[in-house]
Design an enzyme around this catalytic site. Sequence first.
Site, PDB file in Angstrom:
ATOM      1  CE1 TYR A  33      -3.152  -2.928   0.231  1.00 49.03           C
ATOM      2  CE2 TYR A  33      -3.567  -2.392   2.524  1.00 49.03           C
ATOM      3  CZ  TYR A  33      -3.822  -3.170   1.410  1.00 49.03           C
ATOM      4  OH  TYR A  33      -4.745  -4.199   1.474  1.00 49.03           O
TER       5      TYR A  33
ATOM      6  CE  LYS B 286     -18.518   7.078  -2.670  1.00 49.18           C
ATOM      7  NZ  LYS B 286     -17.369   7.421  -1.796  1.00 49.18           N
TER       8      LYS B 286
END
Length: 336
Positions: A54, A216
């Site tokens: 990451y 959303k």
Amino acid sequence: MEFRRLGRSGLNVSEISYGNWITHGSQVEEEQAHACVKAALDAGITTFDTADVYANTRAESVLGRALAGQRRESLEIFTKVFWPTGPGGPNDKGLGRKHIMESANASLQRLQTDYLDLYQAHRYDHSVPLEETMLAFADLVRAGKVLYIGVSEWTADQITAGAELARELKVPFISNQPQYSMLWRVIEGEVVPASEAAGISQIVWSPIAQGVLTGKYLPGQAPPAGSRATDESGGKFVSRFLSRDGLLEAVQQLKPIAEEAGLSLAQLAIAWVLQNQNVASAIIGATRPEQVVENVAAAGKTLDADVLKKIDDVLDGHVERDPSLTHASSPGGAGS
């Protein structure tokens, strides 16, 4: 916060765990990342998941700084190894012994801890003998650097083979970390039964389908600015959902079901994955502390059979169940 045992082990994990894929070290400034971690701690989350890949190791460093000063025994810190890190040398990737050992030591330094509660193989490595991989993990356990071992996105056959070797080596193999949501149910047919037989649990990522299940993303409208769909790293994962005809319309139909259950859409999605008894924890990410507070409210919620049926009726035709997609997620696997 509610807690569950991870597999047949004695390790308790929070039903909602905090993950920092995409966000820490890249999408979110460090001060904001620390605020999100504090919100997670304040909400009762004790389980934190990251990976060396990451933000090319930066996410581990950010998490290590964010957790500095916390009582170590009160936390469960998880990370993973497999994908390329560093400058990308020939041994900077995969599940060979050299990379596993070096990556574990580097992760410990970045996370500012003497041991990892769970060390996970981020994918299956088709290029390395499984015996070599499992022995390296076993040696980390015996050295006291790792308490438990797990995997991520392994197939049912891979989990079964890994569990057999773990038993021979007498090391605690207790978890798998797959993608799982109302829309992505590919683990249900094969991976979950194999995991139950092997005595391991799921720690699931993307329970809200990269934000799609929050509602959303509206039909016929561009993705909101700053959303996952507009992010360079995460956009490709969202696109698989946004490109499906009628899916966004179906998600909007989940709103009255969530309201009837007294939940937001995000809470409904997280509560849904936790109804699966083989799921020990659902990983949430956040760019704002308020998102953590909202998502944690899904812990301990029970959805009755009527609610589950209504969800299935609304999403009929939009759910992915093909178990071969797990195999395809690893380099060298079918379709990769």
